[in-house]
Write a protein that holds these residues in place. Structure first.
Motif, PDB file in Angstrom:
ATOM      1  N   MET A 104     -42.197  38.239  57.803  1.00 60.58           N
ATOM      2  CA  MET A 104     -42.061  38.011  59.242  1.00 60.58           C
ATOM      3  C   MET A 104     -40.730  38.550  59.761  1.00 60.58           C
ATOM      4  O   MET A 104     -40.644  39.040  60.890  1.00 60.58           O
ATOM      5  CB  MET A 104     -42.174  36.517  59.547  1.00 60.58           C
ATOM      6  N   HIS A 105     -39.683  38.468  58.948  1.00 57.97           N
ATOM      7  CA  HIS A 105     -38.394  39.025  59.359  1.00 57.97           C
ATOM      8  C   HIS A 105     -38.547  40.505  59.703  1.00 57.97           C
ATOM      9  O   HIS A 105     -38.008  40.985  60.712  1.00 57.97           O
ATOM     10  CB  HIS A 105     -37.361  38.879  58.241  1.00 57.97           C
ATOM     11  N   ASP A 106     -39.271  41.241  58.864  1.00 60.54           N
ATOM     12  CA  ASP A 106     -39.449  42.680  59.069  1.00 60.54           C
ATOM     13  C   ASP A 106     -40.223  42.961  60.348  1.00 60.54           C
ATOM     14  O   ASP A 106     -39.834  43.818  61.149  1.00 60.54           O
ATOM     15  CB  ASP A 106     -40.193  43.296  57.879  1.00 60.54           C
ATOM     16  N   TRP A 107     -41.321  42.255  60.546  1.00 65.43           N
ATOM     17  CA  TRP A 107     -42.188  42.566  61.693  1.00 65.43           C
ATOM     18  C   TRP A 107     -41.548  42.147  63.010  1.00 65.43           C
ATOM     19  O   TRP A 107     -41.711  42.832  64.026  1.00 65.43           O
ATOM     20  CB  TRP A 107     -43.547  41.903  61.500  1.00 65.43           C
ATOM     21  N   ILE A 108     -40.794  41.058  63.005  1.00 66.75           N
ATOM     22  CA  ILE A 108     -40.071  40.670  64.214  1.00 66.75           C
ATOM     23  C   ILE A 108     -38.966  41.686  64.503  1.00 66.75           C
ATOM     24  O   ILE A 108     -38.735  42.064  65.660  1.00 66.75           O
ATOM     25  CB  ILE A 108     -39.507  39.249  64.068  1.00 66.75           C
ATOM     26  N   ALA A 109     -38.295  42.159  63.452  1.00 65.71           N
ATOM     27  CA  ALA A 109     -37.264  43.189  63.627  1.00 65.71           C
ATOM     28  C   ALA A 109     -37.873  44.479  64.164  1.00 65.71           C
ATOM     29  O   ALA A 109     -37.271  45.160  65.001  1.00 65.71           O
ATOM     30  CB  ALA A 109     -36.548  43.449  62.308  1.00 65.71           C
ATOM     31  N   ASP A 110     -39.079  44.830  63.702  1.00 62.55           N
ATOM     32  CA  ASP A 110     -39.746  46.042  64.190  1.00 62.55           C
ATOM     33  C   ASP A 110     -40.014  45.926  65.689  1.00 62.55           C
ATOM     34  O   ASP A 110     -39.761  46.866  66.459  1.00 62.55           O
ATOM     35  CB  ASP A 110     -41.063  46.258  63.451  1.00 62.55           C
ATOM     36  N   ALA A 111     -40.548  44.790  66.111  1.00 60.41           N
ATOM     37  CA  ALA A 111     -40.831  44.588  67.529  1.00 60.41           C
ATOM     38  C   ALA A 111     -39.545  44.594  68.349  1.00 60.41           C
ATOM     39  O   ALA A 111     -39.502  45.130  69.465  1.00 60.41           O
ATOM     40  CB  ALA A 111     -41.588  43.274  67.731  1.00 60.41           C
TER      41      ALA A 111
ATOM     42  N   HIS B 102     -45.025  49.233  52.712  1.00 66.60           N
ATOM     43  CA  HIS B 102     -46.231  48.662  52.123  1.00 66.60           C
ATOM     44  C   HIS B 102     -46.370  47.222  52.592  1.00 66.60           C
ATOM     45  O   HIS B 102     -45.404  46.452  52.588  1.00 66.60           O
ATOM     46  CB  HIS B 102     -46.160  48.715  50.598  1.00 66.60           C
ATOM     47  N   PHE B 103     -47.565  46.850  52.966  1.00 71.27           N
ATOM     48  CA  PHE B 103     -47.814  45.519  53.510  1.00 71.27           C
ATOM     49  C   PHE B 103     -47.286  44.427  52.589  1.00 71.27           C
ATOM     50  O   PHE B 103     -46.659  43.465  53.042  1.00 71.27           O
ATOM     51  CB  PHE B 103     -49.320  45.325  53.739  1.00 71.27           C
TER      52      PHE B 103
ATOM     53  N   ASP C 187     -46.932  50.369  65.535  1.00 76.01           N
ATOM     54  CA  ASP C 187     -47.423  49.789  64.283  1.00 76.01           C
ATOM     55  C   ASP C 187     -46.249  49.167  63.530  1.00 76.01           C
ATOM     56  O   ASP C 187     -45.199  49.805  63.369  1.00 76.01           O
ATOM     57  CB  ASP C 187     -48.054  50.862  63.387  1.00 76.01           C
ATOM     58  N   TYR C 188     -46.418  47.923  63.069  1.00 76.58           N
ATOM     59  CA  TYR C 188     -45.393  47.324  62.216  1.00 76.58           C
ATOM     60  C   TYR C 188     -45.274  48.123  60.915  1.00 76.58           C
ATOM     61  O   TYR C 188     -46.170  48.885  60.541  1.00 76.58           O
ATOM     62  CB  TYR C 188     -45.772  45.903  61.793  1.00 76.58           C
ATOM     63  N   ARG C 189     -44.199  47.861  60.198  1.00 75.39           N
ATOM     64  CA  ARG C 189     -44.118  48.383  58.830  1.00 75.39           C
ATOM     65  C   ARG C 189     -45.291  47.843  58.003  1.00 75.39           C
ATOM     66  O   ARG C 189     -45.708  46.697  58.156  1.00 75.39           O
ATOM     67  CB  ARG C 189     -42.796  47.968  58.187  1.00 75.39           C
ATOM     68  N   GLY C 190     -45.824  48.705  57.145  1.00 72.84           N
ATOM     69  CA  GLY C 190     -46.962  48.303  56.329  1.00 72.84           C
ATOM     70  C   GLY C 190     -48.279  48.323  57.078  1.00 72.84           C
ATOM     71  O   GLY C 190     -49.300  47.877  56.559  1.00 72.84           O
ATOM     72  N   HIS C 191     -48.271  48.842  58.303  1.00 77.36           N
ATOM     73  CA  HIS C 191     -49.466  48.919  59.139  1.00 77.36           C
ATOM     74  C   HIS C 191     -49.619  50.339  59.697  1.00 77.36           C
ATOM     75  O   HIS C 191     -48.615  51.010  59.983  1.00 77.36           O
ATOM     76  CB  HIS C 191     -49.380  47.956  60.327  1.00 77.36           C
TER      77      HIS C 191
END
Length: 314
Positions: A124-131, A118-119, A108-112
């Protein structure tokens, strides 16, 4: 080590025909979750906690044999916007990977889902970094096949350009490539766009507009920060200052898209494929247009098409 009767049954029978043994697919899902519980990744950022599941069939024990030749392959599922790792496609892929001796990771991404954050604060920087963090967790020795749903397809393509040493194929499902730019242009009014051109320096809530989707129960906040962060990863637009402008796409790409997708028109995926092909000539890119398919592509026939496409790379 003590193994529950439920897990022993799973190891013995697998999930290919669980309905005939227990009456419903939910039994199979329960077995998978018990044998593959949620873990959390923090990395070097102790303020971030990513929920994930990582299944390695040959490490679950029992009498199941496995294909050593596939032991270095990992299928990684990258969710769509406001989705979690408990969705239909994710569960189907996990069952398939177990039965075909392939490691599987979802998160799950951050905020998900079960991850921290929190969403409204994420970009996009955060979610790409999470992946990318999840790729680090899998390790440099793995050959990773990325399967991205909606937003996850866009993120998967970005990762394929950033991490070509690890990623061997990308499969996009209802691919929402450049969704931030598309949302800005199609969903915001002229007045709202003007407000963002001269933003007031207040809280992120004041700098967000509610966006509705037929696949979400509630509208979600689309922030100026989320929109701007997406500009760094645009694929269909020529932006020489983007973070992927000079990156190569080396791995094969397959797009599965419904011809009745009411979120991302199928013409968009042809535009994206053309843009990728023009920038990365010679890359193996193909589109499978699914007749009657919607944005989710989650029914039995859709899942079958997805698994057939995955099998091409196993």
């Amino acid at each position: 080590m003590k193994i529950s009767l439920l897990l022993l049954a799973f190891l013995r029978y697998g999930c290919t025909d669980v309905s005939s043994r227990q009456g419903s697919k939910s039994y199979c899902k329960t077995m998978l979750r018990e044998s593959n519980p949620v873990s959390f990744w923090t990395g070097i950022d102790c303020n971030k906690k990513l929920a994930f599941r990582h299944m390695k069939p040959h490490q679950l024990g029992g009498n199941k044999s496995y294909d050593v030749g596939r032991s270095n392959t990992t299928v990684m599922f990258v969710n769509g916007l406001l989705s979690s790792m408990d969705g239909t496609k994710c569960n189907a892929l996990q069952r398939y990977c177990y039965n075909n001796d392939v490691s599987f990771l979802c998160f799950d991404y951050r905020g998900h889902g079960q991850s921290s954050g929190h969403f409204i604060d994420c970009t996009m920087h955060d979610w790409i970094a999470d992946a990318s963090d999840m790729l680090d967790y899998v390790g440099q020795d793995s050959n990773v096949i990325l399967i991205g749903s909606s937003l996850g397809a866009w993120i998967s393509l970005v990762l394929a350009m950033q991490r070509p040493d690890v990623i061997t194929a990308v499969i996009g499902i209802g691919s929402a490539i450049d969704f931030t730019s598309d949302t800005y242009n199609a969903q915001l009014t002229d007045q709202q766009r003007k407000m963002w051109e001269n933003p007031v320096q207040t809280s992120s809530t004041s700098n967000a507009f509610e966006i509705s989707s037929p696949y979400l129960d509630n509208a979600y906040p689309f922030t100026r920060e989320l929109y701007q962060s997406g500009n760094d990863y645009l694929i269909c637009q020529d932006n020489q200052l983007s973070k992927i402008a000079h990156r190569e796409l080396r791995c094969p790409v397959r797009f599965l898209h419904g011809d009745e997708d009411d979120v991302i028109p199928y013409t968009k995926i042809y535009d994206a494929a053309d843009a990728l092909q023009s920038k990365h000539s010679g890359t193996d890119i193909a589109i499978k247009l699914i007749k009657g398919g919607d944005h989710r592509l989650s029914n039995a026939d859709d899942i079958s098409s997805l698994l057939d496409t995955l099998n091409e790379f196993l």
